[in-house]
Design a protein around this motif. Structure first.
Motif, PDB file in Angstrom:
ATOM      1  N   MET A  27       0.979  -1.317  -0.149  1.00 29.80           N
ATOM      2  CA  MET A  27       0.015  -0.050   0.089  1.00 29.80           C
ATOM      3  C   MET A  27       0.902   1.279   0.026  1.00 29.80           C
ATOM      4  O   MET A  27       0.450   2.548   0.290  1.00 29.80           O
ATOM      5  N   GLY A  28       2.159   1.095  -0.257  1.00 32.81           N
ATOM      6  CA  GLY A  28       2.903   2.252  -0.383  1.00 32.81           C
ATOM      7  C   GLY A  28       3.737   2.871   0.869  1.00 32.81           C
ATOM      8  O   GLY A  28       3.560   2.020   1.875  1.00 32.81           O
ATOM      9  N   HIS A  31       8.945   1.252   3.286  1.00 23.61           N
ATOM     10  CA  HIS A  31      10.166   1.173   4.289  1.00 23.61           C
ATOM     11  C   HIS A  31      11.048  -0.096   4.269  1.00 23.61           C
ATOM     12  O   HIS A  31      10.733  -1.077   3.212  1.00 23.61           O
ATOM     13  N   HIS A  34       9.160  -3.595   3.554  1.00 24.96           N
ATOM     14  CA  HIS A  34       8.971  -3.932   1.915  1.00 24.96           C
ATOM     15  C   HIS A  34       9.990  -4.206   1.397  1.00 24.96           C
ATOM     16  O   HIS A  34      10.132  -4.994   0.378  1.00 24.96           O
ATOM     17  N   TYR A 142       5.266 -12.160  -2.506  1.00 22.47           N
ATOM     18  CA  TYR A 142       5.833 -11.984  -1.355  1.00 22.47           C
ATOM     19  C   TYR A 142       4.934 -11.246  -0.133  1.00 22.47           C
ATOM     20  O   TYR A 142       4.621 -10.244  -0.410  1.00 22.47           O
ATOM     21  N   ASP A 171      10.219 -12.718   6.903  1.00 20.71           N
ATOM     22  CA  ASP A 171      10.320 -12.190   8.378  1.00 20.71           C
ATOM     23  C   ASP A 171      10.233 -10.691   8.606  1.00 20.71           C
ATOM     24  O   ASP A 171      10.466 -10.190   7.598  1.00 20.71           O
ATOM     25  N   VAL A 173      10.615  -7.137   9.508  1.00 19.77           N
ATOM     26  CA  VAL A 173      11.850  -6.194   9.853  1.00 19.77           C
ATOM     27  C   VAL A 173      11.628  -5.257  11.082  1.00 19.77           C
ATOM     28  O   VAL A 173      10.576  -4.497  10.909  1.00 19.77           O
ATOM     29  N   ALA A 180       8.521  -2.882  15.296  1.00 19.56           N
ATOM     30  CA  ALA A 180       8.417  -3.808  13.853  1.00 19.56           C
ATOM     31  C   ALA A 180       8.009  -2.405  12.751  1.00 19.56           C
ATOM     32  O   ALA A 180       7.141  -1.539  13.343  1.00 19.56           O
TER      33      ALA A 180
END
Ligand code: AMP
Length: 273
Positions: A27-28, A31, A34, A142, A171, A173, A180
């Motif tokens: 959804m843009g 970070h 993504h 993904y 996983d 990040v 998170a």
């Protein structure tokens, strides 16, 4: 890097590529979370498509659809630097018509946890992901483990609708302090951000308890809820990978999940053990 908004243009472009397609739906407000999906896609696929679409059907009335962060120009740059081949940036009217066929999330798994407080949310998620899969026709797609229930339901949809795509879980990040990454983190003030660290801390504590062979989920949830005080906790759940509640930890088959509200920001986090 190509930037495409039109569905048919994207379909026609991809049809003639004859390459393994890796797809990262987002959804843009991109970070490092993504980016980690994109990096894994680059390792496994020859052509990478990233979609940026704030899907209106997964937001309930009164949620943050209108103020969801939009950073198209920065996102395009990030994608270019990451070696993405195509950014798909459709408008709402490219994806939805007026009288829509839609998918329903399963009655049980789609209406617990996130689905309990956001009924209909996963109908929107599954509908848009199915549409995007039909447009991109990827070999691999993904998804972050951070949205564990979403990942579980998409995997179920692929199986039950006999879709030809392999779902790859990635996983979570985190910031160096444990938070998170999430596009919604920018909604929080400095003080709220500090409060939010209680979420990851509660999950690390759960993990430590399990390392000490404390396997009773009630006990673990009790300790977690103490750490989370005074946050407004939506849920603390300990499930197996099929999303069934468990009373005793099954090592290698457990997900501990938390949802909490920091101010008006709903944060999700989990740990896979
Ligand atoms: P979103 O843009 O929030 O819809 O997320 C797009 C994809 O990125 C989803 O598959 C998310 O699960 C994944 N994602 C979001 N945050 C993270 C994170 N911190 N680490 C890994 N993946 C993430």
């Amino acid at each position: 890097m190509k930037i495409i908004s039109n569905v048919n243009e994207l379909k026609n472009y991809l049809k003639i590529q004859m390459k393994t397609i890796g797809f990262v739906p987002t959804m843009g407000a991109l970070h490092d979370g993504h980016l980690s999906l994109i990096k894994q896609a680059k390792k496994e696929c020859e052509l990478i498509v990233v979609s940026i679409f704030v899907n209106p059907t997964q937001f309930l009335a009164g949620e943050d659809l209108e103020k969801y962060p939009s950073r198209d120009e920065a996102d395009k740059k990030i994608c270019k630097l990451a070696g993405v081949d195509v950014v798909f940036l459709p408008k709402k009217s490219d994806i939805y018509g007026s009288d829509e066929v839609s998918l329903k999330a399963p009655n049980i798994r789609g209406f617990v946890l996130e689905g309990a407080t956001r009924p209909g949310h996963f109908d929107g998620v599954l509908t848009v992901v199915n549409k995007l899969f039909n447009i991109v026709n990827p070999n691999y797609a993904y998804f972050g483990k951070k949205d564990a229930q979403q990942l579980n339901l998409i995997t179920l949809m692929v199986k039950q609708l006999f879709l030809d795509v392999k779902i790859v879980p990635i996983d979570t990040v985190r910031e160096s302090d444990g938070l998170a990454l999430s596009s919604r983190n920018i909604y929080m003030s400095k003080e709220q951000r500090v409060e939010a660290l209680k979420i990851s801390r509660s999950l690390y504590e759960a993990s430590k308890m399990i390392q000490k062979k404390i396997y009773k989920t009630e006990k673990i949830k009790e300790v977690m809820s103490e750490i989370l005080v005074p946050l407004k906790v939506g849920y603390i759940e300990i499930l197996n990978r099929d999303f069934e509640t468990i009373e005793t930890i099954e090592i290698g088959n457990t997900i501990v999940l938390v949802e909490a509200l920091i101010g008006n920001t709903r944060l999700l986090d989990n740990i896979w053990l």
